[in-house]
Structures are given as C-alpha cells and as structure tokens.
Design a protein around this motif. Structure first.
Motif, PDB file in Angstrom:
ATOM      1  N   MET A   1       1.731  -5.755   3.721  1.00 28.39           N
ATOM      2  CA  MET A   1       0.831  -6.633   4.453  1.00 28.39           C
ATOM      3  C   MET A   1       0.963  -8.059   3.963  1.00 28.39           C
ATOM      4  SD  MET A   1      -3.322  -6.711   4.656  1.00 28.39           S
ATOM      5  CE  MET A   1      -3.441  -7.736   3.191  1.00 28.39           C
TER       6      MET A   1
ATOM      7  N   ILE B   1      -6.801  -0.019   5.615  1.00 27.34           N
ATOM      8  CA  ILE B   1      -5.439   0.488   5.773  1.00 27.34           C
ATOM      9  C   ILE B   1      -5.411   2.010   5.703  1.00 27.34           C
ATOM     10  CG2 ILE B   1      -3.153   0.572   4.695  1.00 27.34           C
ATOM     11  CD1 ILE B   1      -3.528  -2.338   3.894  1.00 27.34           C
ATOM     12  N   SER B   2      -6.204   2.591   4.810  1.00 19.29           N
ATOM     13  CA  SER B   2      -6.184   4.048   4.634  1.00 19.29           C
ATOM     14  C   SER B   2      -6.838   4.778   5.793  1.00 19.29           C
ATOM     15  CB  SER B   2      -6.874   4.429   3.324  1.00 19.29           C
ATOM     16  OG  SER B   2      -8.261   4.121   3.371  1.00 19.29           O
TER      17      SER B   2
ATOM     18  N   VAL C   1       3.133   0.737   3.404  1.00 21.98           N
ATOM     19  CA  VAL C   1       2.634  -0.381   4.207  1.00 21.98           C
ATOM     20  C   VAL C   1       2.795  -1.666   3.411  1.00 21.98           C
ATOM     21  CG1 VAL C   1       0.652  -1.394   5.405  1.00 21.98           C
ATOM     22  CG2 VAL C   1       0.919   1.100   5.336  1.00 21.98           C
TER      23      VAL C   1
ATOM     24  N   LYS D   1       4.363  -0.911   8.674  1.00 25.49           N
ATOM     25  CA  LYS D   1       4.232   0.453   8.149  1.00 25.49           C
ATOM     26  C   LYS D   1       5.460   1.269   8.516  1.00 25.49           C
ATOM     27  CE  LYS D   1       1.239   4.534   8.040  1.00 25.49           C
ATOM     28  NZ  LYS D   1      -0.056   5.097   8.448  1.00 25.49           N
TER      29      LYS D   1
ATOM     30  N   THR E   1       0.889  -6.488   9.327  1.00 23.18           N
ATOM     31  CA  THR E   1       1.155  -5.274   8.570  1.00 23.18           C
ATOM     32  C   THR E   1       2.430  -4.615   9.092  1.00 23.18           C
ATOM     33  OG1 THR E   1      -0.168  -3.799   9.989  1.00 23.18           O
ATOM     34  CG2 THR E   1      -1.310  -4.890   8.167  1.00 23.18           C
TER      35      THR E   1
ATOM     36  N   THR F   1      -4.358  -2.114  12.889  1.00 24.54           N
ATOM     37  CA  THR F   1      -4.738  -2.341  11.490  1.00 24.54           C
ATOM     38  C   THR F   1      -4.997  -3.810  11.216  1.00 24.54           C
ATOM     39  OG1 THR F   1      -3.322  -0.478  10.900  1.00 24.54           O
ATOM     40  CG2 THR F   1      -4.109  -1.867   9.106  1.00 24.54           C
TER      41      THR F   1
ATOM     42  N   ASP G   1      -4.699   3.880  11.531  1.00 26.26           N
ATOM     43  CA  ASP G   1      -3.256   3.815  11.759  1.00 26.26           C
ATOM     44  C   ASP G   1      -2.902   2.911  12.929  1.00 26.26           C
ATOM     45  OD1 ASP G   1      -0.591   4.742  11.051  1.00 26.26           O
ATOM     46  OD2 ASP G   1      -0.616   5.768  12.987  1.00 26.26           O
TER      47      ASP G   1
ATOM     48  N   TYR H   1       0.867  -1.183   0.000  1.00 26.19           N
ATOM     49  CA  TYR H   1       0.000   0.000   0.000  1.00 26.19           C
ATOM     50  C   TYR H   1       0.897   1.223   0.000  1.00 26.19           C
ATOM     51  CZ  TYR H   1      -3.622   3.333   1.325  1.00 26.19           C
ATOM     52  OH  TYR H   1      -4.486   4.405   1.353  1.00 26.19           O
TER      53      TYR H   1
END
Length: 274
Positions: free
Chosen positions: A223, A242-243, A221, A272, A270, A249, A246, A155
């Motif tokens: 995943m 995801i969007s 990100v 990030k 995930t 997740t 934060d 992502y």
C-alpha cells in the motif's frame, strides 16, 4: 542494485488486484495529491476518484503516489508534474531489467525535481514541491522507491509493516535519540520535510530512498499513501481494513481517514497478489 533470489514464477499465472482512491478530505477545499497507475490511470487535476481492477502478474507495472506540499504555492501543480513525468518514464521502466531500476529512478527524481523548480521559477515562487512513492512490479517482484513522507506499507501473514522511512525533521530527531516516537507523533516537526521534489535548488540530484524488494506471494498487499491517511489512521486501523475487506480497499481506507477528521487530502493505492 539489491539482489532478491528467485522469481515469483508461481504467481505469473495469477493476478494483481489494484485498488485506488483519492479524496479531498473533510477540511481542504481542493486536492493537491496525484497518483499514477501503470499507464492506465492518472489523477484528474483536483478531483476525487476511486476504482479497482485486476491485471496479470506476467507483465511490468508502474504505480505512484504524489503529495503536493499543503499550504505551499503550486503544490498541486508540483504533484501533477511528478505524476506526468513518471508516465513518461513508464516505457523505459517496463523495458528495463531489474538491475537498471535504481539508476532510472534516480534519473526520474532528478528530472522531476528540475521540472518543479522550473515551474516555480516561471511563477516567481520559491514555495512548492511534492513527495513521491513509486512501486515497480516486474516478474512478480515489487521494487519500492520514495522521497518525502508519503508511505509504503507491506501487509503479509496478518501483519502490517511500514517499509518506508519518513524523511521528516521529527524522524531525524527520533533516529538521533533526541525525541521519542511518541513525542514525534503529531508534533510540528513531523510535518517538516527534509527531502522532497522541488527542494534541491542546486540541481545536484536528490537521493532516492529504496526499500528492499518484495516477492509478491499470494495474499501479499503493498500500500502506498499520502500522509492524509497515515496522519489520521493508526497502523491498527489500516491493518483492520486490509484484513477485513478484499474489495474497494483503497476507498475504505480513504473513508476511514475522512471519518477520523480528514484534515488533509488522502490518496491510497493498494496492490494485492491473488
């Protein structure tokens, strides 16, 4: 080894936010998935777990997700063996240079495959196995590997991209032009694996699949998930979670899969860059 220019030196003072969740789901009575996170956490056999934490970008980390073959004998044992063996490779992977990772992961897959076959032989069974996905983060660059149909997504800049390629009969039919993506989605063939740990009875070694390295720029990100997520949730569903969130997740993604039916165990990790 694939080459990627530059080190994500601007991130080495930052952190990686790691989120994980594994859930039995709404239908199955036990959890055959396993996961492994950087020497810190390994799935406790058959339980549901959730958590998140941050760690500095300046070190090397190893992450893995493993899906025991559902409905097969000893699927949960196979995934646990694969996770346990990745833990044994952790020190070598952390000490290795980036150009050595391919050969080490090939050795890992060969040994995991052999260990699962030995376990099945001890139980007089020829039914069992596990998928695997692994991501090694080194100097701010992620190196993804996999066998089977557990997936790896990227992502970035508001867009979700599937960077792994399912090793299923359906995907082979799609690749050969015999089936459309729409026909493959949810078909019987989509659940027939053409490669997995515990499948190579000739012990000649499985071919580890490699994704292109990913520079972990801020906001990126990655995943990993078992098909308990990808079968239940569309790419749009995953991108939305995801969007919009934060924190927690992985837990939110697992919950979304259960809400949509939860027909299988679901495991999500995930990573990030912050």
């Amino acid at each position: 080894m694939r080459d990627i220019e530059g080190r994500a030196s601007d991130l080495l003072g930052g952190c990686l936010k790691v989120s994980f969740a594994t859930d039995t789901g709404a239908v199955r009575d036990h959890n055959e998935d396993s996961f492994y996170i950087g020497g810190r956490i390994k799935h406790k056999f058959g339980e549901s777990e959730v958590g998140e934490y941050c760690e500095p970008c300046s070190e090397t980390y190893v992450y893995g997700v493993f899906d025991g073959l559902g409905g097969e004998d000893y699927g949960e044992v196979a995934s646990a063996i694969a996770a346990e063996l990745l833990e044994r490779f952790n020190a070598r992977l952390k000490a290795a240079s980036a150009d050595m990772l391919d050969s080490i992961m090939t050795e890992y897959a060969d040994r995991a495959n052999a260990a699962i076959l030995d376990m099945l032989a001890e139980h007089n069974s020829d039914c069992g196995g596990s998928t695997f996905t692994a991501i090694i983060v080194k100097d701010g660059v992620a190196y993804p590997y996999y066998i089977g149909d557990s997936r790896i997504y990227l992502y970035r800049d508001g867009a979700l991209t599937l960077i792994s390629h399912d090793q299923t009969l359906a995907q082979r039919l799609v690749d050969g032009g015999y089936m459309t993506e729409e026909e493959a989605d949810g078909s019987y063939e989509s659940h027939v694996l053409v490669s997995f740990l515990g499948e190579d009875s000739d012990r000649k070694g499985l071919e580890v699949q490699r994704c292109e390295p990913v520079k972990l720029e801020q906001g990126t990100v990655l995943m990993m998930c078992s098909d308990g997520l990808s079968d239940m949730c569309s790419s749009a569903d995953i991108a939305e979670v995801i969007s919009e969130h934060d924190s927690r997740t992985a837990r939110r993604l697992a919950d979304r899969a259960v809400e949509k039916g939860g027909y299988d165990n679901v495991t999500v990790v995930t990573i990030k860059a912050k």
